[in-house]
Design an enzyme around this catalytic site. Structure first.
Site, PDB file in Angstrom:
ATOM      1  N   TYR A  33       0.825  -1.208   0.000  1.00  0.00           N
ATOM      2  CA  TYR A  33       0.000   0.000   0.000  1.00  0.00           C
ATOM      3  C   TYR A  33       0.861   1.261   0.000  1.00  0.00           C
ATOM      4  O   TYR A  33       2.074   1.196   0.200  1.00  0.00           O
ATOM      5  CB  TYR A  33      -0.954  -0.001   1.200  1.00  0.00           C
ATOM      6  CG  TYR A  33      -0.299   0.387   2.511  1.00  0.00           C
ATOM      7  CD1 TYR A  33       0.496  -0.517   3.219  1.00  0.00           C
ATOM      8  CD2 TYR A  33      -0.463   1.663   3.051  1.00  0.00           C
ATOM      9  CE1 TYR A  33       1.092  -0.157   4.417  1.00  0.00           C
ATOM     10  CE2 TYR A  33       0.130   2.031   4.249  1.00  0.00           C
ATOM     11  CZ  TYR A  33       0.902   1.113   4.931  1.00  0.00           C
ATOM     12  OH  TYR A  33       1.510   1.467   6.104  1.00  0.00           O
ATOM     13  N   ARG A  52       8.133   3.975  -4.911  1.00  0.00           N
ATOM     14  CA  ARG A  52       8.258   3.079  -3.757  1.00  0.00           C
ATOM     15  C   ARG A  52       7.254   1.931  -3.869  1.00  0.00           C
ATOM     16  O   ARG A  52       7.544   0.788  -3.520  1.00  0.00           O
ATOM     17  CB  ARG A  52       8.043   3.846  -2.443  1.00  0.00           C
ATOM     18  CG  ARG A  52       8.276   2.976  -1.208  1.00  0.00           C
ATOM     19  CD  ARG A  52       8.260   3.765   0.073  1.00  0.00           C
ATOM     20  NE  ARG A  52       6.950   4.353   0.356  1.00  0.00           N
ATOM     21  CZ  ARG A  52       6.700   5.169   1.364  1.00  0.00           C
ATOM     22  NH1 ARG A  52       7.666   5.514   2.198  1.00  0.00           N
ATOM     23  NH2 ARG A  52       5.489   5.663   1.556  1.00  0.00           N
ATOM     24  N   ARG A 100      -8.398 -19.978  -1.141  1.00  0.00           N
ATOM     25  CA  ARG A 100      -7.281 -19.790  -0.213  1.00  0.00           C
ATOM     26  C   ARG A 100      -6.331 -20.978  -0.161  1.00  0.00           C
ATOM     27  O   ARG A 100      -6.591 -21.972   0.513  1.00  0.00           O
ATOM     28  CB  ARG A 100      -7.823 -19.511   1.191  1.00  0.00           C
ATOM     29  CG  ARG A 100      -6.718 -19.141   2.181  1.00  0.00           C
ATOM     30  CD  ARG A 100      -7.210 -19.088   3.615  1.00  0.00           C
ATOM     31  NE  ARG A 100      -6.118 -18.778   4.524  1.00  0.00           N
ATOM     32  CZ  ARG A 100      -5.210 -19.666   4.944  1.00  0.00           C
ATOM     33  NH1 ARG A 100      -5.262 -20.919   4.535  1.00  0.00           N
ATOM     34  NH2 ARG A 100      -4.237 -19.285   5.766  1.00  0.00           N
ATOM     35  N   HIS A 102      -1.782 -21.111   0.036  1.00  0.00           N
ATOM     36  CA  HIS A 102      -0.665 -20.172   0.205  1.00  0.00           C
ATOM     37  C   HIS A 102       0.015 -19.806  -1.105  1.00  0.00           C
ATOM     38  O   HIS A 102       0.440 -18.673  -1.298  1.00  0.00           O
ATOM     39  CB  HIS A 102       0.369 -20.744   1.183  1.00  0.00           C
ATOM     40  CG  HIS A 102      -0.066 -20.691   2.610  1.00  0.00           C
ATOM     41  ND1 HIS A 102      -1.165 -21.376   3.081  1.00  0.00           N
ATOM     42  CD2 HIS A 102       0.441 -20.030   3.680  1.00  0.00           C
ATOM     43  CE1 HIS A 102      -1.325 -21.147   4.372  1.00  0.00           C
ATOM     44  NE2 HIS A 102      -0.351 -20.330   4.760  1.00  0.00           N
ATOM     45  N   LYS A 146       6.411  -1.795   1.881  1.00  0.00           N
ATOM     46  CA  LYS A 146       5.204  -1.222   2.521  1.00  0.00           C
ATOM     47  C   LYS A 146       4.073  -2.239   2.401  1.00  0.00           C
ATOM     48  O   LYS A 146       3.153  -2.114   1.591  1.00  0.00           O
ATOM     49  CB  LYS A 146       4.859   0.141   1.895  1.00  0.00           C
ATOM     50  CG  LYS A 146       4.130   1.048   2.868  1.00  0.00           C
ATOM     51  CD  LYS A 146       4.225   2.492   2.445  1.00  0.00           C
ATOM     52  CE  LYS A 146       3.286   3.417   3.192  1.00  0.00           C
ATOM     53  NZ  LYS A 146       3.403   3.419   4.642  1.00  0.00           N
ATOM     54  N   GLU A 178      12.468   2.871  13.990  1.00  0.00           N
ATOM     55  CA  GLU A 178      11.555   3.927  13.532  1.00  0.00           C
ATOM     56  C   GLU A 178      10.309   3.873  14.394  1.00  0.00           C
ATOM     57  O   GLU A 178      10.237   3.110  15.353  1.00  0.00           O
ATOM     58  CB  GLU A 178      11.203   3.713  12.052  1.00  0.00           C
ATOM     59  CG  GLU A 178      10.517   2.380  11.789  1.00  0.00           C
ATOM     60  CD  GLU A 178      10.143   2.148  10.322  1.00  0.00           C
ATOM     61  OE1 GLU A 178       9.964   3.112   9.571  1.00  0.00           O
ATOM     62  OE2 GLU A 178       9.994   0.964   9.954  1.00  0.00           O
ATOM     63  N   LEU A 202      11.065   1.516   6.941  1.00  0.00           N
ATOM     64  CA  LEU A 202      10.455   2.034   5.724  1.00  0.00           C
ATOM     65  C   LEU A 202      11.246   3.267   5.264  1.00  0.00           C
ATOM     66  O   LEU A 202      11.576   4.130   6.087  1.00  0.00           O
ATOM     67  CB  LEU A 202       8.990   2.423   5.974  1.00  0.00           C
ATOM     68  CG  LEU A 202       8.295   2.809   4.682  1.00  0.00           C
ATOM     69  CD1 LEU A 202       7.957   1.582   3.860  1.00  0.00           C
ATOM     70  CD2 LEU A 202       7.037   3.613   4.947  1.00  0.00           C
TER      71      LEU A 202
END
Ligand code: PDD
Length: 275
Positions: A33, A52, A100, A102, A146, A178, A202
């Site tokens: 995201y 990014r 579902r 993996h 991210k 961070e 990040l």
């Protein structure tokens, strides 16, 4: 108004049901995201955010469903539709919709987006600073991605909030990494310190802007690892993020920091001119 987008179309509202139960984001957090701030209808450092985003996609072997230009067009269209000047744009891509298991599915990735009025921080906080709580960094080794997997960040932020703090500052192997949703800077003897952009943090876009501003303002910068005690002995400290911009820290655990935010204020002022 708020705007929502899911898989190739704008939704009628943010309440419209759109995500199938078998969505990789929903079931595995298998996606990435970005959050972009828009000032006066102008996305701030959008190119950096999109770059990014592409790096995060590459890192998790995810094929983005749109080109950079297509994503830009959807984001700008969304901003227009919101009819608002100052918004936060949240967008993500997941590995798609599939039963579902993996292993990666053979289905296209899905882009979605939410645009909301910008969350403005109280001016007193920007002026006087906020308290932070130091906690163990329990995240994985690839925090430069991210990723949608934010459970350790969510738990740390909640713990900090319960203790009257604005942010959790994370510590790994004796060094500060961070914040749970921000990068961290310390000023000591007129030198600006921040953790180097390794895989463990990040690579914040606001962090990048601050480093550029420090260069322009001739503030000496050291990208170095530092300890919790170094943070507690800081002349000044602040966190940075797309939503918080540059936010001074006034207390670390039970240690009060000096209230003279000279360098922080200089950077806050210079940041305004970038918008
Ligand atoms: N968070 N570090 C972490 C762990 C973050 O989640 C963020 C941003 C940052 C600052 O990055 P930037 O300056 O590019 O926003 C650092 C966003 C805002 C969020 O998750 O809401």
């Amino acid at each position: 108004m708020e705007v929502a987008y899911y898989q190739d179309r704008f939704l009628s509202s943010t309440d419209e049901l759109a995500i199938p139960i078998q969505e990789r984001g929903h079931q595995f957090g298998d996606g990435i995201y970005e959050v972009v701030r828009v000032y006066n209808q102008k996305p701030f450092m959008m190119e950096d955010h999109l770059k990014r985003f592409e790096r995060s996609a590459d890192a998790i072997m995810l094929q983005l469903p749109y080109s950079r230009e297509e994503m830009k067009a959807i984001i700008l269209d969304g901003i227009q539709r919101s009819g608002l000047d100052n918004v936060d744009v949240y967008f993500q891509v997941t590995r798609g919709i599939a039963p579902r298991i993996h292993l990666f599915p053979d289905t296209p990735a899905v882009f979605s987006m939410i645009i909301r009025p910008a969350r403005e921080l109280a001016p007193e906080k920007k002026q006087n600073g906020v308290p932070v709580l130091m906690l163990e960094d329990e995240r994985w080794a690839n925090c430069y991605i991210k990723s949608l997997n934010l459970l350790p960040n969510v738990l740390a932020k909640q713990h900090a909030f319960k203790n009257g703090c604005e942010e959790a500052i994370l510590v790994k192997d004796g060094f500060v990494t961070e914040g749970s949703s921000s990068n961290l800077f310390v000023v000591k003897d007129e030198i600006l310190y921040t953790t180097p952009a390794t895989k463990g943090i990040l690579h914040g876009i606001t962090r990048k802007a601050v480093l550029q501003l420090a260069n322009t303002l001739k503030i000496q910068v050291k990208e170095e690892h530092f300890s919790p005690s170094f943070l507690k002995a800081a002349d000044e400290a602040f966190i940075t993020s797309t939503t918080a911009e540059i936010l001074p820290i006034n207390k670390v655990d039970d240690v009060l920091l000096p209230t003279d935010h000279t360098v922080t204020k200089q950077l806050q002022q210079a940041f305004q001119s970038l918008k």
